[in-house]
Design an enzyme around this catalytic site. Structure first.
Site, short mmCIF file in Angstrom:
data_model
loop_
_atom_site.label_atom_id
_atom_site.label_comp_id
_atom_site.label_asym_id
_atom_site.label_seq_id
_atom_site.Cartn_x
_atom_site.Cartn_y
_atom_site.Cartn_z
N ASP A 81 0.83 -1.20 0.00
CA ASP A 81 0.00 0.00 0.00
C ASP A 81 0.86 1.26 0.00
O ASP A 81 2.04 1.23 0.35
CB ASP A 81 -0.93 0.01 1.21
CG ASP A 81 -0.18 0.01 2.53
OD1 ASP A 81 0.74 -0.82 2.71
OD2 ASP A 81 -0.50 0.84 3.42
N GLU A 176 0.00 -1.17 5.65
CA GLU A 176 1.03 -0.71 6.59
C GLU A 176 0.89 0.76 6.90
O GLU A 176 1.10 1.20 8.04
CB GLU A 176 2.42 -1.01 6.00
CG GLU A 176 3.58 -0.75 6.96
CD GLU A 176 4.21 0.64 6.81
OE1 GLU A 176 5.19 0.94 7.52
OE2 GLU A 176 3.71 1.45 5.97
#
Length: 414
Positions: A81, A176
């Site tokens: 991400d 994350e």
């Protein structure tokens, strides 16, 4: 060819929108993360990583089986991400070959310039290959540079172009950037003794200490009524939330006025309307106990604002995000020294620095898997001024291969 392959991998990954969404609704929080994870799984299978799999949570696992037995099993981790602070949609990466120095204007937005004054490390990168955004999005080097490095390491090992190693495990995580990278990681499935996140800036940095982090969600409830009859009756949650943010200290405890080992409170998302407004604040400190003091400051300010705006109600919810990486590394005391030794073997400096942020390694370490962090050639993360250096990414590949070689001569003690 391997260097060009590394570049093309990175460019391909950056053009997949993996911007993290809001936590709590679904996991992962954005569909693009599943798209990139599927691509990585397919690429690993094509390389010969026969057990590569994307699980039901979008996490990618794989094993690169080396020839050396009875040595520690090393894992490498990066996250798919990108930060929600700047859009990652329609990324148009710009490749600058043989950088000759000077400021770098970005073609998509004339107001955006990567300056040498703000990026003095550019002075050391003349002749290198740089990748920038066009100024309208982030680049995604955090952490697609790390992904590209790990994928290139795996392929070179499988092509037998690197040293003889033991078993290498690969883990790509989701979300994350919003503090949920390891929510669904199965350490037994991963089966590693030590891990390294590839999620650091520049080159030759080794991080063995991070912030400890909590998220404060401040929910301000007001009273909404048509503004034409609002006198004495309306309680504007937006105004109350703004007053609370204004009370937060700016001469200390703010990202704008702190550095090194100073912590901060960072209000970074405001959403809502007159009836209800939510402010999300990042709490950060290298001293975990200090987080409670930061949370209490917000609670105390909330009480003050409730007094200043009769009729409003403010709730402060604290969610733990991650803890200082330092706290759990003693479980595998070789993790940092072997990384240092690899730098020396390649005749490179090893700059041990604290991270004014966190990585999935913070939480993996807390879960029992010691996980320091390594450089990947990324710069200015979360920003339309983000850029990366291919030469530093290549250095990261070489460093990881050297580390794996060193780990192959160590006895497995677990």
């Amino acid at each position: 060819m391997s260097r060009e392959r590394l570049l093309q991998r990175f460019l391909k990954y950056t053009q997949i929108d993996t911007t993290a969404g809001h936590p709590g609704g679904k996991y992962p929080s954005s569909d693009g993360q599943l798209v990139l994870g599927k691509l990585l799984t397919d690429e690993l299978l094509q390389m010969g990583v026969v057990d590569a799999v994307q699980d039901e949570h979008g996490l990618v696992y794989g094993t690169v089986q080396g020839k050396v037995m009875d040595c520690p099993v090393v894992a490498l981790n990066s996250h798919v991400d990108t930060s929600p602070e700047t859009t990652g949609k329609n990324v148009k990466p710009q490749v600058i070959e043989d950088y000759s120095g000077g400021d770098i204007p970005l073609p998509g937005d004339p107001s955006k310039v990567i300056t040498v004054r703000e990026n003095p490390e550019l002075n050391d990168l003349h002749g290198c290959t740089l990748i920038t955004t066009d100024g309208t999005t982030l680049l995604g080097g955090d952490d697609k540079a790390g992904i590209a490095v790990i994928m290139e390491v795996a392929q070179r090992v499988l092509e037998r172009k690197g040293p003889e190693i033991g078993t290498l495990k690969i883990l790509f995580t989701c979300d994350e950037e919003i503090g949920h990278g390891v929510d669904h990681v199965d350490l037994a499935k991963l089966g590693a003794d030590v891990c390294y996140t590839l999620d650091g800036p520049g080159a030759n940095e080794l991080n063995e200490e991070t912030f400890s982090a909590d998220l404060a969600t401040v929910t301000v409830k007001g009273v909404n009524i048509h503004p034409s009859i609002g006198k004495g009756r309306m309680v504007n949650a937006i105004r109350a939330a703004g007053a609370l943010v204004a009370k937060l200290p700016t001469d200390r405890l703010s990202p704008e006025t702190t550095d090194q080992r100073d912590g901060f409170i960072h209000p970074y998302i405001v959403e809502g309307g007159v009836a209800e407004t939510t402010v999300q604040c990042l709490l950060r400190s290298f001293d975990t106990d200090e987080l409670e003091a930061q949370a209490q400051l917000i609670r105390d300010l909330a009480k003050e604002v409730e007094g200043d705006f009769p009729g409003c109600e403010i709730k402060v919810t604290i969610t733990q995000q991650y803890r200082n990486l330092r706290d759990g590394l003693e479980k595998e005391p070789r993790a940092v020294p072997i990384a240092e030794k690899a730098h020396r073997a390649l005749e490179r400096p090893c700059n041990k620095r604290v991270i004014r942020g966190g990585t999935d390694g913070s939480q993996l370490t807390a879960m029992g898997l010691p996980t320091p962090n390594l450089s990947t050639g990324q710069h200015n993360p979360h920003s339309p001024l983000e850029w990366a250096c291919l030469d530093e990414m290549e250095q990261a590949v070489e460093l990881v291969l050297k580390m794996l070689e060193l780990w192959a001569s160590e006895p497995r003690t677990t």
